[in-house]
Enzyme design. Structure first.
Site, mmCIF file in Angstrom:
data_model
loop_
_atom_site.group_PDB
_atom_site.id
_atom_site.type_symbol
_atom_site.label_atom_id
_atom_site.label_comp_id
_atom_site.label_asym_id
_atom_site.label_seq_id
_atom_site.Cartn_x
_atom_site.Cartn_y
_atom_site.Cartn_z
ATOM 1 C CD GLU A 95 -2.752 1.317 0.167
ATOM 2 O OE1 GLU A 95 -2.490 2.270 -0.594
ATOM 3 O OE2 GLU A 95 -3.666 0.502 -0.028
ATOM 4 C CG ASN A 122 4.919 1.579 -8.275
ATOM 5 O OD1 ASN A 122 3.716 1.431 -8.405
ATOM 6 N ND2 ASN A 122 5.754 1.663 -9.308
ATOM 7 C CG ASP A 145 -7.940 4.993 -8.572
ATOM 8 O OD1 ASP A 145 -8.834 5.152 -9.431
ATOM 9 O OD2 ASP A 145 -7.491 5.929 -7.887
#
Length: 241
Positions: A95, A122, A145
């Site tokens: 995260e 990342n 997302d």
């Protein structure tokens, strides 16, 4: 030797925004980070991973056990539930948002979870180099997302080339599990992974059954309340032989 990917040459699937954390969350980083948060050597950015950095799972967890990796773990609800109910397995949460990492550490500590580690980084860089090749039994991507605006879809995590990165981290026969409440992203995920030579479908029909190991979170309930269908996918990593 193949050239190490430089992921900062590509758009990342997140935008870090500064935000104030509660006092409890601030304390979590001081008190609980040594137990849960891996100290990852950095590359070009605060969420990057140095190309030479490598994780030794057996040394970090103190044993050899199947490793389950969740990308975009949010506040940790799904992975804490899994780690609590499956003490014989090891779990790794990736995260980039510090408030989510802090909440995960607080809740994990409250639940007495010890088979969980967190990485602030990342995710593609973790999969591409930091994890040993074939280290993960499963990789989970739940509700990433969607970057639903057309001009932003290039930021989506699951796009052309991601399957090769995920395949490197998975053991032969390992599973890549995905879920999203955005239909066009689900279609993109399926198109991308159907085309990946290192993966095969591990489901029949148009979509996979809902993963029983994923608890129902407030985020998933919110998508359902808005009338969006939840779509699951699961792919199996083909043998390297």
């Amino acid at each position: 030797m193949p050239k190490t990917p430089v992921f900062r040459e590509e758009p990342v699937s997140f935008v870090r925004r500064s935000g104030r954390m509660s006092e409890a969350q601030d304390r979590a980083f001081g008190d609980l980070a040594p137990q849960y948060l891996l100290n990852v050597p950095r590359g070009l950015a605060s969420t990057s991973v140095h190309a030479d950095a490598r994780l030794n799972p057996a040394a970090e967890y103190g044993r050899d056990a199947p490793l389950f990796v969740e990308i975009g773990s949010g506040q940790g609800h799904a992975i804490i539930s899994a780690a609590t109910s499956r003490p014989g397995d090891d779990f790794l949460a990736i995260e980039v948002f510090r408030a989510g990492l802090a909440r995960t550490m607080l809740d994990a500590d409250k639940a007495g979870v010890r088979n969980l580690r967190l990485i602030e980084a990342n995710a593609p860089e973790v999969l591409a180099s930091y994890l040993p090749e074939g280290a993960a039994a499963e990789v989970w991507i739940f509700f990433p997302d969607p970057w639903h605006k057309t001009r932003h879809t290039k930021r989506r995590l699951v796009r052309a080339g991601f399957g090769d990165t995920a395949a490197r981290a998975l053991e032969d026969g390992g599973l890549l599990r995905l879920a999203t409440d955005w239909e066009d992203y689900a279609l993109q995920m399926r198109e991308v992974l159907d085309a990946e030579p290192n993966f095969e479908r591990a489901f029949d029909g148009e979509w996979a059954e809902r993963f029983e190991g994923r608890i129902m979170t407030a985020f998933e309930r919110k998508g359902i309340a808005k009338g969006r269908d939840i779509r699951d996918l699961v792919y199996r990593r083909k043998s390297r032989a």
